[in-house]
Scaffold this motif. Sequence first.
Motif, PDB file in Angstrom:
ATOM      1  N   GLN A 459      40.465 -38.327  -8.590  1.00 52.51           N
ATOM      2  CA  GLN A 459      40.638 -39.418  -9.586  1.00 52.51           C
ATOM      3  C   GLN A 459      39.418 -39.365 -10.711  1.00 52.51           C
ATOM      4  OE1 GLN A 459      43.044 -41.597  -9.487  1.00 52.51           O
ATOM      5  NE2 GLN A 459      42.754 -42.562 -11.483  1.00 52.51           N
ATOM      6  N   GLU A 460      38.476 -39.058 -10.437  1.00 58.66           N
ATOM      7  CA  GLU A 460      37.419 -38.884 -11.671  1.00 58.66           C
ATOM      8  C   GLU A 460      37.516 -37.787 -12.677  1.00 58.66           C
ATOM      9  OE1 GLU A 460      35.374 -36.928  -7.734  1.00 58.66           O
ATOM     10  OE2 GLU A 460      36.818 -38.494  -8.334  1.00 58.66           O
ATOM     11  N   ARG A 462      40.805 -36.838 -13.518  1.00 56.58           N
ATOM     12  CA  ARG A 462      42.142 -37.215 -14.132  1.00 56.58           C
ATOM     13  C   ARG A 462      42.106 -37.484 -15.608  1.00 56.58           C
ATOM     14  NH1 ARG A 462      45.741 -39.303  -9.164  1.00 56.58           N
ATOM     15  NH2 ARG A 462      45.834 -37.297  -7.965  1.00 56.58           N
ATOM     16  N   ALA A 466      45.128 -40.158 -15.758  1.00 53.73           N
ATOM     17  CA  ALA A 466      44.841 -40.875 -14.432  1.00 53.73           C
ATOM     18  C   ALA A 466      46.034 -41.711 -14.066  1.00 53.73           C
ATOM     19  CB  ALA A 466      43.733 -41.660 -14.354  1.00 53.73           C
ATOM     20  N   ALA A 470      49.148 -41.056 -11.122  1.00 50.05           N
ATOM     21  CA  ALA A 470      49.077 -42.074 -10.088  1.00 50.05           C
ATOM     22  C   ALA A 470      50.565 -42.651  -9.863  1.00 50.05           C
ATOM     23  CB  ALA A 470      48.107 -43.271 -10.079  1.00 50.05           C
TER      24      ALA A 470
END
Length: 490
Positions: A459-460, A462, A466, A470
Amino acid sequence: MPKPNLIAIDGPAASGKSTLGKRLAEHLGYLYLDTGVMYRAITWMALKRGVSVEDEKAVTQLAQNTRIDIQPPSVTDGRDADIIADGEDITWEIRKPEVEANVSLVSSYAGVRRALSEQQRRIGSKGRIVMVGRDIGTVVLPNADLKIYLEASVEERAKRRYREKLSRGEQTSYESVLEGVINRDEIDSSRALAPLKPAEDAHILNTNNLTADQVFEYVMSWINMEPSNTTHQEAPQSDREPSNKKPSFQVSLFNRAMRVILRPIFRGLFHILAKVRISGTENIPKHGAYLTAINHISIFEPPFILAFWPKPLEAAGASEVWERKGQDILVRLYGAIPVHRGRYDRKLLEAMVSVLQSGRPLLIAPEGGRSHQPGLRRAFPGAAYVVEKTNVPVVPVGIIGSTDDFFSRAIRGERPVLEMRIGKPFHLPPIEGNGEERRLARQRNADMIMMHIAQLLPQEYRGAYADTAAKLERSSSEDAEASEKISENL
């Protein structure tokens, strides 16, 4: 350019093979053969004659002694072709539920597959045919002019099959259809003889987010640029395409030699400095051109990729690297293509197109430069333009751990983790329209490349993608829910 004489289409259940095959055959005026009907024919013959479908030896003997012919439709009753078994028209008999329930078992028998493969080659030898199945490009017609492998997620394929069954008035549930698709995949991919897999020289197309029209357009673009290698007579020189129609890209003997020397040296250095982890190498196409797209945080991703990729990649690098002492020597020795950041560079785009048209894979960072910290930035449309001009697949790659302080941490003895995650190759949708519409379509395709990279990253990492990444990850479960609602609305 001559059209391909033999077209092979493979892929798992409900990937879109039949829809594409029928349309291609109709458009080209070719015979359409879904080889699944031949396995259905043997299944029907076994049931009719009282041969147990569980008796592999007896069913195999039946397949060896039965002549099956596929002919253009003689009746306008919705059939795609006439299915003739030992002189009897069984076109609609093979669609009965009892055949459907037993054909997977019959098609898993090695002897049956060998017998029917011989008959399929006999039919294919006449040429002008679109043949669809699960081992056409790998076993039945290994010398086909054009090989296509369609794929899609199991959830998407189950949703398609579920809708198809509902449209025919069949009572079923999404869960049972999904289970059936999964079971069929297991049978097809695990059998000892001719397991389901793409041919090494096949065009692979993921149909998850493509309409039937878009799939057809993709394949027609390949047909229009694909030379036929099994024409019965070679065309006179005056009728052939000019040999210099496509830009020619060559790597000098010096650069090739330097790559042989440099790549193992850098592999050794990375193993010394870091804990190297690589996954997804099975997704790398074994032959042909493709675009390898990566996230770009620091100066370490390109040499990491170039060192560990199974075959040498051509690479495009920022022009300012040529001005840095030390780095300039390495990029010149390797033979990279200079990129002038922040401005439109037609010569660069033409050079990258030339690389791919020469059949070589190309490495590119769609972000256009280093971000210096984890977090994807918005892509430039250049990568989408290159793919548009060459119709090559994109191989997304996510790199984790290659921060600006990677080298200093490694020197301190920390041995940071340096990870490469290689995703499955995919094709971008065709770009249509003119002017602003076309520009926006290219940007959407560039964003699609980045979304596939984002899905490979934590996640960090993306950043700007992000939310969209998702959403893509949630799409499978949402598709299943949507499929269930279909039955409620019918």
